[in-house]
Design a protein around this motif. Structure first.
Motif, PDB file in Angstrom:
ATOM      1  N   PHE A   1      -5.621   7.336   7.456  1.00 35.80           N
ATOM      2  CA  PHE A   1      -5.354   8.324   8.501  1.00 35.80           C
ATOM      3  C   PHE A   1      -5.750   7.762   9.858  1.00 35.80           C
ATOM      4  CE2 PHE A   1      -6.131  12.133  11.072  1.00 35.80           C
ATOM      5  CZ  PHE A   1      -4.892  12.728  10.938  1.00 35.80           C
ATOM      6  N   PHE A   2      -6.853   7.034   9.907  1.00 30.18           N
ATOM      7  CA  PHE A   2      -7.239   6.372  11.149  1.00 30.18           C
ATOM      8  C   PHE A   2      -6.174   5.365  11.574  1.00 30.18           C
ATOM      9  CE2 PHE A   2      -9.290   2.697  13.185  1.00 30.18           C
ATOM     10  CZ  PHE A   2      -9.719   3.305  14.347  1.00 30.18           C
ATOM     11  N   LEU A   3      -5.663   4.582  10.621  1.00 31.92           N
ATOM     12  CA  LEU A   3      -4.620   3.605  10.948  1.00 31.92           C
ATOM     13  C   LEU A   3      -3.330   4.281  11.409  1.00 31.92           C
ATOM     14  CD1 LEU A   3      -5.094   0.962   8.123  1.00 31.92           C
ATOM     15  CD2 LEU A   3      -5.541   0.670  10.563  1.00 31.92           C
ATOM     16  N   VAL A   4      -2.978   5.399  10.801  1.00 34.51           N
ATOM     17  CA  VAL A   4      -1.786   6.139  11.221  1.00 34.51           C
ATOM     18  C   VAL A   4      -1.977   6.668  12.640  1.00 34.51           C
ATOM     19  CG1 VAL A   4      -0.480   8.263  10.806  1.00 34.51           C
ATOM     20  CG2 VAL A   4      -0.935   6.711   8.934  1.00 34.51           C
ATOM     21  N   MET A   5      -3.165   7.168  12.944  1.00 36.13           N
ATOM     22  CA  MET A   5      -3.431   7.649  14.300  1.00 36.13           C
ATOM     23  C   MET A   5      -3.349   6.511  15.312  1.00 36.13           C
ATOM     24  SD  MET A   5      -3.831  10.907  14.264  1.00 36.13           S
ATOM     25  CE  MET A   5      -4.845  11.547  15.555  1.00 36.13           C
ATOM     26  N   VAL A   6      -3.896   5.352  14.963  1.00 35.89           N
ATOM     27  CA  VAL A   6      -3.827   4.196  15.859  1.00 35.89           C
ATOM     28  C   VAL A   6      -2.379   3.751  16.052  1.00 35.89           C
ATOM     29  CG1 VAL A   6      -4.446   1.751  16.090  1.00 35.89           C
ATOM     30  CG2 VAL A   6      -6.176   3.412  15.415  1.00 35.89           C
ATOM     31  N   LEU A   7      -1.605   3.743  14.980  1.00 36.91           N
ATOM     32  CA  LEU A   7      -0.200   3.357  15.082  1.00 36.91           C
ATOM     33  C   LEU A   7       0.582   4.331  15.958  1.00 36.91           C
ATOM     34  CD1 LEU A   7       2.095   1.462  14.137  1.00 36.91           C
ATOM     35  CD2 LEU A   7       2.407   2.985  12.199  1.00 36.91           C
ATOM     36  N   ALA A   8       0.348   5.614  15.806  1.00 32.50           N
ATOM     37  CA  ALA A   8       1.039   6.606  16.632  1.00 32.50           C
ATOM     38  C   ALA A   8       0.612   6.493  18.087  1.00 32.50           C
ATOM     39  CB  ALA A   8       0.758   8.007  16.105  1.00 32.50           C
TER      40      ALA A   8
ATOM     41  N   THR B   1      -4.252  -1.462  -1.421  1.00 32.43           N
ATOM     42  CA  THR B   1      -4.462  -2.512  -2.416  1.00 32.43           C
ATOM     43  C   THR B   1      -5.810  -3.188  -2.218  1.00 32.43           C
ATOM     44  OG1 THR B   1      -2.082  -2.868  -2.451  1.00 32.43           O
ATOM     45  CG2 THR B   1      -3.452  -4.585  -3.412  1.00 32.43           C
ATOM     46  N   LEU B   2      -6.142  -3.484  -0.967  1.00 32.29           N
ATOM     47  CA  LEU B   2      -7.437  -4.106  -0.690  1.00 32.29           C
ATOM     48  C   LEU B   2      -8.587  -3.180  -1.055  1.00 32.29           C
ATOM     49  CD1 LEU B   2      -6.680  -5.789   2.750  1.00 32.29           C
ATOM     50  CD2 LEU B   2      -6.795  -6.880   0.506  1.00 32.29           C
ATOM     51  N   LEU B   3      -8.421  -1.909  -0.776  1.00 31.82           N
ATOM     52  CA  LEU B   3      -9.459  -0.930  -1.111  1.00 31.82           C
ATOM     53  C   LEU B   3      -9.624  -0.801  -2.615  1.00 31.82           C
ATOM     54  CD1 LEU B   3     -11.459   1.147  -0.024  1.00 31.82           C
ATOM     55  CD2 LEU B   3      -9.621   2.815  -0.110  1.00 31.82           C
ATOM     56  N   PHE B   4      -8.520  -0.793  -3.348  1.00 34.05           N
ATOM     57  CA  PHE B   4      -8.589  -0.722  -4.808  1.00 34.05           C
ATOM     58  C   PHE B   4      -9.340  -1.935  -5.367  1.00 34.05           C
ATOM     59  CE2 PHE B   4      -7.005  -1.818  -9.003  1.00 34.05           C
ATOM     60  CZ  PHE B   4      -7.195  -0.636  -9.688  1.00 34.05           C
TER      61      PHE B   4
ATOM     62  N   LEU C   1      -9.487   7.788  -3.342  1.00 35.60           N
ATOM     63  CA  LEU C   1      -8.661   8.730  -2.597  1.00 35.60           C
ATOM     64  C   LEU C   1      -9.333   9.153  -1.292  1.00 35.60           C
ATOM     65  CD1 LEU C   1      -5.895   9.795  -3.227  1.00 35.60           C
ATOM     66  CD2 LEU C   1      -6.935  11.850  -4.134  1.00 35.60           C
ATOM     67  N   ILE C   2     -10.604   9.448  -1.353  1.00 35.69           N
ATOM     68  CA  ILE C   2     -11.316   9.876  -0.141  1.00 35.69           C
ATOM     69  C   ILE C   2     -11.373   8.745   0.879  1.00 35.69           C
ATOM     70  CG2 ILE C   2     -13.577  10.548   0.762  1.00 35.69           C
ATOM     71  CD1 ILE C   2     -13.942  12.170  -1.834  1.00 35.69           C
ATOM     72  N   SER C   3     -11.764   7.570   0.433  1.00 36.86           N
ATOM     73  CA  SER C   3     -11.871   6.459   1.386  1.00 36.86           C
ATOM     74  C   SER C   3     -10.499   6.002   1.870  1.00 36.86           C
ATOM     75  CB  SER C   3     -12.657   5.299   0.782  1.00 36.86           C
ATOM     76  OG  SER C   3     -12.121   4.941  -0.454  1.00 36.86           O
ATOM     77  N   ALA C   4      -9.483   6.028   1.021  1.00 43.80           N
ATOM     78  CA  ALA C   4      -8.140   5.627   1.444  1.00 43.80           C
ATOM     79  C   ALA C   4      -7.571   6.613   2.453  1.00 43.80           C
ATOM     80  CB  ALA C   4      -7.220   5.509   0.241  1.00 43.80           C
ATOM     81  N   VAL C   5      -7.812   7.903   2.242  1.00 43.84           N
ATOM     82  CA  VAL C   5      -7.323   8.903   3.195  1.00 43.84           C
ATOM     83  C   VAL C   5      -7.993   8.706   4.545  1.00 43.84           C
ATOM     84  CG1 VAL C   5      -7.412  11.362   3.750  1.00 43.84           C
ATOM     85  CG2 VAL C   5      -6.572  10.623   1.533  1.00 43.84           C
ATOM     86  N   LEU C   6      -9.288   8.470   4.556  1.00 51.08           N
ATOM     87  CA  LEU C   6      -9.994   8.279   5.821  1.00 51.08           C
ATOM     88  C   LEU C   6      -9.510   7.026   6.552  1.00 51.08           C
ATOM     89  CD1 LEU C   6     -13.637   9.261   4.822  1.00 51.08           C
ATOM     90  CD2 LEU C   6     -12.025  10.569   6.200  1.00 51.08           C
ATOM     91  N   ILE C   7      -9.419   5.929   5.835  1.00 55.26           N
ATOM     92  CA  ILE C   7      -9.024   4.668   6.460  1.00 55.26           C
ATOM     93  C   ILE C   7      -7.582   4.721   6.936  1.00 55.26           C
ATOM     94  CG2 ILE C   7      -8.591   2.222   5.986  1.00 55.26           C
ATOM     95  CD1 ILE C   7     -11.064   2.353   4.123  1.00 55.26           C
TER      96      ILE C   7
ATOM     97  N   LEU D   1      -0.325   6.330  -1.380  1.00 55.21           N
ATOM     98  CA  LEU D   1      -1.694   6.031  -1.802  1.00 55.21           C
ATOM     99  C   LEU D   1      -1.855   6.228  -3.305  1.00 55.21           C
ATOM    100  CD1 LEU D   1      -3.755   7.735   1.029  1.00 55.21           C
ATOM    101  CD2 LEU D   1      -3.211   5.320   0.772  1.00 55.21           C
ATOM    102  N   VAL D   2      -1.300   7.310  -3.805  1.00 50.96           N
ATOM    103  CA  VAL D   2      -1.402   7.598  -5.239  1.00 50.96           C
ATOM    104  C   VAL D   2      -0.567   6.607  -6.038  1.00 50.96           C
ATOM    105  CG1 VAL D   2      -0.990   9.343  -7.012  1.00 50.96           C
ATOM    106  CG2 VAL D   2      -1.854  10.027  -4.767  1.00 50.96           C
ATOM    107  N   ILE D   3       0.638   6.305  -5.575  1.00 52.86           N
ATOM    108  CA  ILE D   3       1.506   5.349  -6.265  1.00 52.86           C
ATOM    109  C   ILE D   3       0.872   3.957  -6.268  1.00 52.86           C
ATOM    110  CG2 ILE D   3       3.744   4.176  -6.129  1.00 52.86           C
ATOM    111  CD1 ILE D   3       4.865   6.862  -5.091  1.00 52.86           C
ATOM    112  N   ALA D   4       0.282   3.566  -5.146  1.00 47.83           N
ATOM    113  CA  ALA D   4      -0.372   2.255  -5.076  1.00 47.83           C
ATOM    114  C   ALA D   4      -1.563   2.195  -6.028  1.00 47.83           C
ATOM    115  CB  ALA D   4      -0.834   1.968  -3.648  1.00 47.83           C
TER     116      ALA D   4
END
Length: 147
Positions: free
Chosen positions: A48-55, A21-24, A40-46, A120-123
């Protein structure tokens, strides 16, 4: 210690929910030729980094809690690992050890991301249609004021 670990996990999870939402909103302020592709490109990059940090944090916090309760995973036999663990913490240690087993945190993140990607697409679609609807309301209100 457990409260701090849980708070950090929730903060990372909330950032995963809010970041599209913030990116949009950030990209909407600028006029780009292909806003969906850039989003889509910037949301996937951001994200994915957050998902990696969370994991990673999920794995690291388990290790942190194990060491907090006195479990030392560097030793080879079980008695040396458990010698500093208090009796009342044995159940917590066993639960944490079992949760640590299985696939590693990078694979967990990679397996989680295909389930997160449709969000991401739904948002984007939700924010796009909401912004169109609200801009139509504003233009209708301006037209009604002019009469």
């Amino acid at each position: 210690m457990e409260i701090l670990n849980t708070a950090i996990k929730f903060a990372l999870l909330i950032s995963l929910i809010i970041s599209p939402t913030l990116l949009f909103n950030k990209l909407r302020k600028h006029s780009f030729k292909y806003p969906f592709i850039l989003y889509l490109i910037s949301a996937v990059l951001i994200t994915f980094f957050l998902v990696m940090v969370l994991a990673w944090w999920s794995h690291f916090s388990t290790e942190l809690l194990l060491s907090h309760y006195g479990y030392y995973s560097g030793n080879l036999n079980e008695t040396e690992r458990m010698k500093n663990v208090a009796v009342e913490n044995l159940d917590k240690i066993n639960t944490l050890r079992i949760s640590k087993m299985g696939i590693g945190w990078p694979l967990k993140a990679i397996m989680f991301y295909p389930f997160y990607f449709p969000y991401l697409v739904i948002a984007y679609l939700g924010m796009y249609f909401y912004s169109k609807k609200s801009s139509q309301k504003v233009s209708l209100q301006k037209d009604s004021i002019e009469f």
